[in-house]
Scaffold this active site. Structure first.
Site, PDB file in Angstrom:
ATOM      1  N   ASN A  74       0.829  -1.206   0.000  1.00 30.67           N
ATOM      2  CA  ASN A  74       0.000   0.000   0.000  1.00 30.67           C
ATOM      3  C   ASN A  74       0.862   1.254   0.000  1.00 30.67           C
ATOM      4  O   ASN A  74       1.949   1.264   0.574  1.00 30.67           O
ATOM      5  CB  ASN A  74      -0.926   0.012   1.235  1.00 30.67           C
ATOM      6  CG  ASN A  74      -1.857  -1.193   1.246  1.00 30.67           C
ATOM      7  OD1 ASN A  74      -2.052  -1.835   0.211  1.00 30.67           O
ATOM      8  ND2 ASN A  74      -2.385  -1.520   2.401  1.00 30.67           N
ATOM      9  N   HIS A 107       6.056  -0.348  -2.555  1.00 29.97           N
ATOM     10  CA  HIS A 107       5.553   0.412  -3.711  1.00 29.97           C
ATOM     11  C   HIS A 107       5.590   1.919  -3.480  1.00 29.97           C
ATOM     12  O   HIS A 107       4.929   2.668  -4.187  1.00 29.97           O
ATOM     13  CB  HIS A 107       4.117  -0.027  -4.062  1.00 29.97           C
ATOM     14  CG  HIS A 107       4.048  -1.437  -4.570  1.00 29.97           C
ATOM     15  ND1 HIS A 107       2.894  -2.185  -4.520  1.00 29.97           N
ATOM     16  CD2 HIS A 107       4.997  -2.246  -5.104  1.00 29.97           C
ATOM     17  CE1 HIS A 107       3.139  -3.395  -5.022  1.00 29.97           C
ATOM     18  NE2 HIS A 107       4.400  -3.456  -5.387  1.00 29.97           N
ATOM     19  N   CYS A 153      10.652  21.094  -8.372  1.00 26.84           N
ATOM     20  CA  CYS A 153      11.733  20.793  -7.425  1.00 26.84           C
ATOM     21  C   CYS A 153      12.378  22.085  -6.911  1.00 26.84           C
ATOM     22  O   CYS A 153      12.726  22.972  -7.713  1.00 26.84           O
ATOM     23  CB  CYS A 153      12.784  19.947  -8.156  1.00 26.84           C
ATOM     24  SG  CYS A 153      14.239  19.627  -7.164  1.00 26.84           S
ATOM     25  N   SER A 182      -4.762  -9.431  -3.311  1.00 24.91           N
ATOM     26  CA  SER A 182      -5.237 -10.372  -4.339  1.00 24.91           C
ATOM     27  C   SER A 182      -4.067 -11.197  -4.875  1.00 24.91           C
ATOM     28  O   SER A 182      -4.253 -12.092  -5.689  1.00 24.91           O
ATOM     29  CB  SER A 182      -5.878  -9.586  -5.490  1.00 24.91           C
ATOM     30  OG  SER A 182      -4.920  -8.670  -6.016  1.00 24.91           O
ATOM     31  N   ASN A 191      -8.299 -12.919   4.289  1.00 26.00           N
ATOM     32  CA  ASN A 191      -8.924 -12.329   3.103  1.00 26.00           C
ATOM     33  C   ASN A 191     -10.341 -12.899   2.991  1.00 26.00           C
ATOM     34  O   ASN A 191     -10.513 -14.102   3.138  1.00 26.00           O
ATOM     35  CB  ASN A 191      -8.101 -12.723   1.856  1.00 26.00           C
ATOM     36  CG  ASN A 191      -8.476 -11.892   0.645  1.00 26.00           C
ATOM     37  OD1 ASN A 191      -9.649 -11.609   0.412  1.00 26.00           O
ATOM     38  ND2 ASN A 191      -7.476 -11.477  -0.128  1.00 26.00           N
ATOM     39  N   PRO A 192     -11.354 -12.035   2.703  1.00 20.39           N
ATOM     40  CA  PRO A 192     -12.704 -12.596   2.562  1.00 20.39           C
ATOM     41  C   PRO A 192     -12.790 -13.563   1.374  1.00 20.39           C
ATOM     42  O   PRO A 192     -13.656 -14.413   1.309  1.00 20.39           O
ATOM     43  CB  PRO A 192     -13.596 -11.382   2.332  1.00 20.39           C
ATOM     44  CG  PRO A 192     -12.759 -10.177   2.451  1.00 20.39           C
ATOM     45  CD  PRO A 192     -11.337 -10.588   2.536  1.00 20.39           C
TER      46      PRO A 192
HETATM   47  C1  BV8 Z   1       8.371  -4.882 -11.796  1.00 26.17           C
HETATM   48  C2  BV8 Z   1       1.501   1.664  -6.820  1.00 26.17           C
HETATM   49  C3  BV8 Z   1      10.488  -5.319 -12.711  1.00 26.17           C
HETATM   50  C4  BV8 Z   1       0.828   2.403  -7.914  1.00 26.17           C
HETATM   51  C5  BV8 Z   1       1.319  -0.625  -7.573  1.00 26.17           C
HETATM   52  C6  BV8 Z   1       2.913 -10.549 -16.272  1.00 26.17           C
HETATM   53  C7  BV8 Z   1       3.097 -11.526 -15.314  1.00 26.17           C
HETATM   54  C8  BV8 Z   1       3.708 -11.241 -14.086  1.00 26.17           C
HETATM   55  C9  BV8 Z   1       4.150  -9.955 -13.816  1.00 26.17           C
HETATM   56  C10 BV8 Z   1       3.950  -9.003 -14.771  1.00 26.17           C
HETATM   57  C11 BV8 Z   1       3.348  -9.276 -16.000  1.00 26.17           C
HETATM   58  N1  BV8 Z   1       3.288  -8.131 -16.701  1.00 26.17           N
HETATM   59  C12 BV8 Z   1       3.844  -7.131 -15.978  1.00 26.17           C
HETATM   60  C13 BV8 Z   1       4.276  -7.669 -14.827  1.00 26.17           C
HETATM   61  C14 BV8 Z   1       4.958  -6.995 -13.759  1.00 26.17           C
HETATM   62  C15 BV8 Z   1       3.949  -6.195 -12.946  1.00 26.17           C
HETATM   63  C16 BV8 Z   1       2.843  -7.076 -12.418  1.00 26.17           C
HETATM   64  O1  BV8 Z   1       3.014  -7.797 -11.455  1.00 26.17           O
HETATM   65  N2  BV8 Z   1       1.673  -6.997 -13.092  1.00 26.17           N
HETATM   66  C17 BV8 Z   1       0.567  -7.864 -12.678  1.00 26.17           C
HETATM   67  C18 BV8 Z   1      -0.687  -7.007 -12.428  1.00 26.17           C
HETATM   68  C19 BV8 Z   1       0.316  -8.880 -13.784  1.00 26.17           C
HETATM   69  N3  BV8 Z   1       4.733  -5.696 -11.836  1.00 26.17           N
HETATM   70  C20 BV8 Z   1       5.426  -4.553 -11.989  1.00 26.17           C
HETATM   71  O2  BV8 Z   1       5.404  -3.830 -12.964  1.00 26.17           O
HETATM   72  C21 BV8 Z   1       6.302  -4.219 -10.798  1.00 26.17           C
HETATM   73  N4  BV8 Z   1       7.629  -3.932 -11.259  1.00 26.17           N
HETATM   74  O3  BV8 Z   1       7.959  -5.980 -12.086  1.00 26.17           O
HETATM   75  O4  BV8 Z   1       9.660  -4.454 -11.974  1.00 26.17           O
HETATM   76  C22 BV8 Z   1      10.379  -4.778 -14.094  1.00 26.17           C
HETATM   77  C23 BV8 Z   1      10.925  -3.543 -14.338  1.00 26.17           C
HETATM   78  C24 BV8 Z   1      10.853  -3.042 -15.633  1.00 26.17           C
HETATM   79  C25 BV8 Z   1      10.200  -3.776 -16.646  1.00 26.17           C
HETATM   80  C26 BV8 Z   1       9.606  -5.014 -16.341  1.00 26.17           C
HETATM   81  C27 BV8 Z   1       9.685  -5.512 -15.070  1.00 26.17           C
HETATM   82  C28 BV8 Z   1       5.779  -2.980 -10.090  1.00 26.17           C
HETATM   83  C29 BV8 Z   1       4.443  -3.322  -9.458  1.00 26.17           C
HETATM   84  C30 BV8 Z   1       4.009  -2.148  -8.603  1.00 26.17           C
HETATM   85  C31 BV8 Z   1       2.839  -1.477  -9.271  1.00 26.17           C
HETATM   86  N5  BV8 Z   1       2.337  -0.449  -8.365  1.00 26.17           N
HETATM   87  N6  BV8 Z   1       0.912   0.351  -6.771  1.00 26.17           N
HETATM   88  C32 BV8 Z   1      -0.488   2.964  -7.414  1.00 26.17           C
HETATM   89  O5  BV8 Z   1      -0.919   2.667  -6.271  1.00 26.17           O
HETATM   90  O6  BV8 Z   1      -1.067   3.739  -8.214  1.00 26.17           O
HETATM   91  S1  BV8 Z   1       0.561  -2.135  -7.526  1.00 26.17           S
HETATM   92  C33 BV8 Z   1      -0.976  -2.016  -6.869  1.00 26.17           C
HETATM   93  O7  BV8 Z   1      -1.457  -3.370  -6.803  1.00 26.17           O
HETATM   94  C34 BV8 Z   1      -1.040  -1.516  -5.440  1.00 26.17           C
HETATM   95  O8  BV8 Z   1       0.214  -1.175  -4.893  1.00 26.17           O
HETATM   96  C35 BV8 Z   1      -1.561  -2.696  -4.683  1.00 26.17           C
HETATM   97  O9  BV8 Z   1      -1.037  -2.732  -3.424  1.00 26.17           O
HETATM   98  C36 BV8 Z   1      -1.082  -3.800  -5.536  1.00 26.17           C
HETATM   99  C37 BV8 Z   1      -1.670  -5.123  -5.278  1.00 26.17           C
HETATM  100  O10 BV8 Z   1      -3.053  -4.975  -5.158  1.00 26.17           O
HETATM  101  P1  BV8 Z   1      -3.681  -5.422  -3.745  1.00 26.17           P
HETATM  102  O11 BV8 Z   1      -3.015  -4.652  -2.676  1.00 26.17           O
HETATM  103  O12 BV8 Z   1      -3.653  -6.890  -3.660  1.00 26.17           O
HETATM  104  O13 BV8 Z   1      -5.141  -4.876  -3.863  1.00 26.17           O
HETATM  105  P2  BV8 Z   1      -6.346  -5.523  -4.681  1.00 26.17           P
HETATM  106  O14 BV8 Z   1      -7.405  -4.486  -4.808  1.00 26.17           O
HETATM  107  O15 BV8 Z   1      -5.803  -6.208  -5.898  1.00 26.17           O
HETATM  108  O16 BV8 Z   1      -6.880  -6.696  -3.713  1.00 26.17           O
HETATM  109  C38 BV8 Z   1      -7.479  -6.351  -2.479  1.00 26.17           C
HETATM  110  C39 BV8 Z   1      -7.655  -7.658  -1.727  1.00 26.17           C
HETATM  111  O17 BV8 Z   1      -8.159  -7.359  -0.435  1.00 26.17           O
HETATM  112  C40 BV8 Z   1      -8.652  -8.608  -2.386  1.00 26.17           C
HETATM  113  O18 BV8 Z   1      -8.116  -9.908  -2.388  1.00 26.17           O
HETATM  114  C41 BV8 Z   1      -9.884  -8.526  -1.457  1.00 26.17           C
HETATM  115  O19 BV8 Z   1     -10.555  -9.769  -1.389  1.00 26.17           O
HETATM  116  C42 BV8 Z   1      -9.239  -8.219  -0.144  1.00 26.17           C
HETATM  117  N7  BV8 Z   1     -10.084  -7.500   0.811  1.00 26.17           N
HETATM  118  C43 BV8 Z   1     -11.106  -6.638   0.548  1.00 26.17           C
HETATM  119  N8  BV8 Z   1     -11.606  -6.178   1.719  1.00 26.17           N
HETATM  120  C44 BV8 Z   1     -10.874  -6.740   2.729  1.00 26.17           C
HETATM  121  C45 BV8 Z   1      -9.903  -7.584   2.151  1.00 26.17           C
HETATM  122  N9  BV8 Z   1      -9.032  -8.298   2.888  1.00 26.17           N
HETATM  123  C46 BV8 Z   1      -9.118  -8.179   4.238  1.00 26.17           C
HETATM  124  N10 BV8 Z   1     -10.015  -7.379   4.865  1.00 26.17           N
HETATM  125  C47 BV8 Z   1     -10.904  -6.652   4.149  1.00 26.17           C
HETATM  126  N11 BV8 Z   1     -11.793  -5.863   4.787  1.00 26.17           N
HETATM  127 ZN    ZN Z   2      15.370  18.344  -8.738  1.00 22.03          ZN
END
Ligand code: BV8
Ligand code: ZN
Length: 245
Positions: free
Chosen positions: A104, A121, A150, A192, A216-217
Site C-alpha cells: 500500500n 511500492h 523541485c 489479491s 482475506n474474505p
Molecule cells: C516490476 C503503486 C520489474 C501504484 C502498484 C505478467 C506476469 C507477471 C508480472 C507481470 C506481467 N506483466 C507485468 C508484470 C509486472 C507487474 C505485475 O506484477 N503486473 C501484474 C498485475 C500482472 N509488476 C510490476 O510492474 C512491478 N515492477 O515488475 O519491476 C520490471 C521492471 C521493468 C520492466 C519489467 C519488469 C511494479 C508493481 C508495482 C505497481 N504499483 N501500486 C499505485 O498505487 O497507483 S501495484 C498495486 O497493486 C497496489 O500497490 C496494490 O497494493 C497492488 C496489489 O493490489 P492489492 O493490494 O492486492 O489490492 P487488490 O485491490 O488487488 O486486492 C485487495 C484484496 O483485499 C482482495 O483480495 C480482497 O478480497 C481483499 N479484501 C477486501 N476487503 C478486505 C480484504 N481483505 C481483508 N479485509 C478486508 N476488509
Molecule cells: Zn530536482
C-alpha cells in the site's frame, strides 16, 4: 471464529513474524481497493489502473498522473487507520522479531503507529524529482500536491510511488525477501496476490519453512499454498487472533 490448536500454538510461540499487506487491510478505513469488491478505483477516465499508474504515463502525461494521484490523496485525507492497522502496530511490540511489508502507498500503517514499515511500492504522500531525484514529503490531504516543481533544480516532480513497469526501490524488496526467508510465521493480509514481485514473498516464506496464514474474505492464487486461511475482514480477524496472546 474458530482458531486451530496448531495455529494457536504457532502464534503463541512465534519468535519471528513477517506480514505482507495489500489494499484489503485499508478497505475498512474507506480506502477503495484496486480489484476486489466495493468501491474500487480500478479505472480513471476510462483508463485501467495499470495504464494510468504506469511508467509510460509519467513520460506521456505527467499532469494526468498527478490528477489521478491528487484525487486519491483527497480520498485518503478523509481516511484513518482501522483496527487491522492498529493491531499490526501492536504486534510490532509483541513479537521479538516483527517485519511489516506493505504494497500500500496510503501511509496508514505508519499513522496507526507502526515504526518500521517496508513500503515496497512507495508512498502517495511523497514526491520525487525527475531531474535530480530529491524527495519531498507532502502533508496528508495537501491537494493539489505541493511543491509542484523541485526546489533544488526546478525539475518536474512525480509521485514517489512504484508504477507498473518500474523497478522497486533498490534494497527495499531485497530486505523484505531476507525477512520472509527467515520468519517462522508469515501473514498475507488483504491482497489479491496478483502483483509481482511482492506476491512472491509468501512463496519465499513457505519455501523456507514458514507457517503461512492468509486473511482475506476471498480465495486468492496464494490460498492453496497457505497453511491456514481466515475468510473474513482483516479488522475483525486480527482482533480475534490477537486475543490468543
Ligand atoms: C516490476 C503503486 C520489474 C501504484 C502498484 C505478467 C506476469 C507477471 C508480472 C507481470 C506481467 N506483466 C507485468 C508484470 C509486472 C507487474 C505485475 O506484477 N503486473 C501484474 C498485475 C500482472 N509488476 C510490476 O510492474 C512491478 N515492477 O515488475 O519491476 C520490471 C521492471 C521493468 C520492466 C519489467 C519488469 C511494479 C508493481 C508495482 C505497481 N504499483 N501500486 C499505485 O498505487 O497507483 S501495484 C498495486 O497493486 C497496489 O500497490 C496494490 O497494493 C497492488 C496489489 O493490489 P492489492 O493490494 O492486492 O489490492 P487488490 O485491490 O488487488 O486486492 C485487495 C484484496 O483485499 C482482495 O483480495 C480482497 O478480497 C481483499 N479484501 C477486501 N476487503 C478486505 C480484504 N481483505 C481483508 N479485509 C478486508 N476488509
Ligand atoms: Zn530536482
Amino acid at each position: 471464529m474458530e482458531l486451530s490448536k496448531e495455529f494457536e500454538q504457532k502464534f503463541r510461540s512465534a519468535k519471528s513474524v513477517c506480514v505482507l499487506t495489500g489494499a484489503g487491510v485499508s478497505a475498512e478505513s474507506g480506502v477503495p481497493t484496486f480489484r476486489g469488491g466495493g468501491d474500487t478505483t480500478a479505472v480513471w477516465k476510462g483508463m485501467p489502473f495499470d495504464q494510468i499508474s504506469s511508467a509510460r504515463m509519467v513520460s506521456e502525461n505527467l499532469a494526468e498522473v498527478w490528477e489521478w494521484f491528487d484525487y486519491r490523496r483527497g480520498v485518503l485525507s478523509k481516511c484513518t487507520p482501522n483496527p487491522a492497522h492498529e493491531t499490526l502496530a501492536k504486534w510490532e511490540q509483541d513479537f521479538s522479531e516483527f517485519t511489516l511489508v506493505t504494497q500500500n502507498v496510503d501511509g496508514l500503517h505508519a499513522r496507526a503507529g507502526s515504526k518500521n514499515v517496508i513500503e515496497v511500492h512507495g508512498n502517495i504522500n511523497r514526491s520525487r524529482c525527475l531531474g535530480c531525484g530529491v524527495r519531498f514529503d507532502m502533508d496528508v490531504g495537501s491537494v493539489p500536491h505541493t511543491p509542484v516543481k523541485c526546489n533544488e533544480c526546478s525539475g518536474n516532480l512525480r509521485p514517489d510511488v512504484v508504477l507498473f513497469g518500474e523497478m522497486l526501490p533498490a534494497g527495499v524488496f531485497e530486505e523484505a525477501v531476507e525477512k520472509a526467508a527467515v520468519c517462522e510465521l508469515f501473514f498475507v493480509i488483504g491482497t489479491s496476490a496478483l502483483v509481482y514481485p511482492a506476491a512472491s514473498l509468501p512463496e519465499i516464506a513457505k519455501r523456507n519453512g514458514a507457517y503461512v496464514v492468509e486473511v482475506n474474505p476471498e480465495k486468492t492464487p496464494l490460498s492453496e499454498l497457505c497453511d491456514e486461511s481466515f475468510r473474513g475482514r482483516a479488522g475483525e480477524i486480527l482482533q480475534e487472533i490477537t486475543r490468543v496472546f
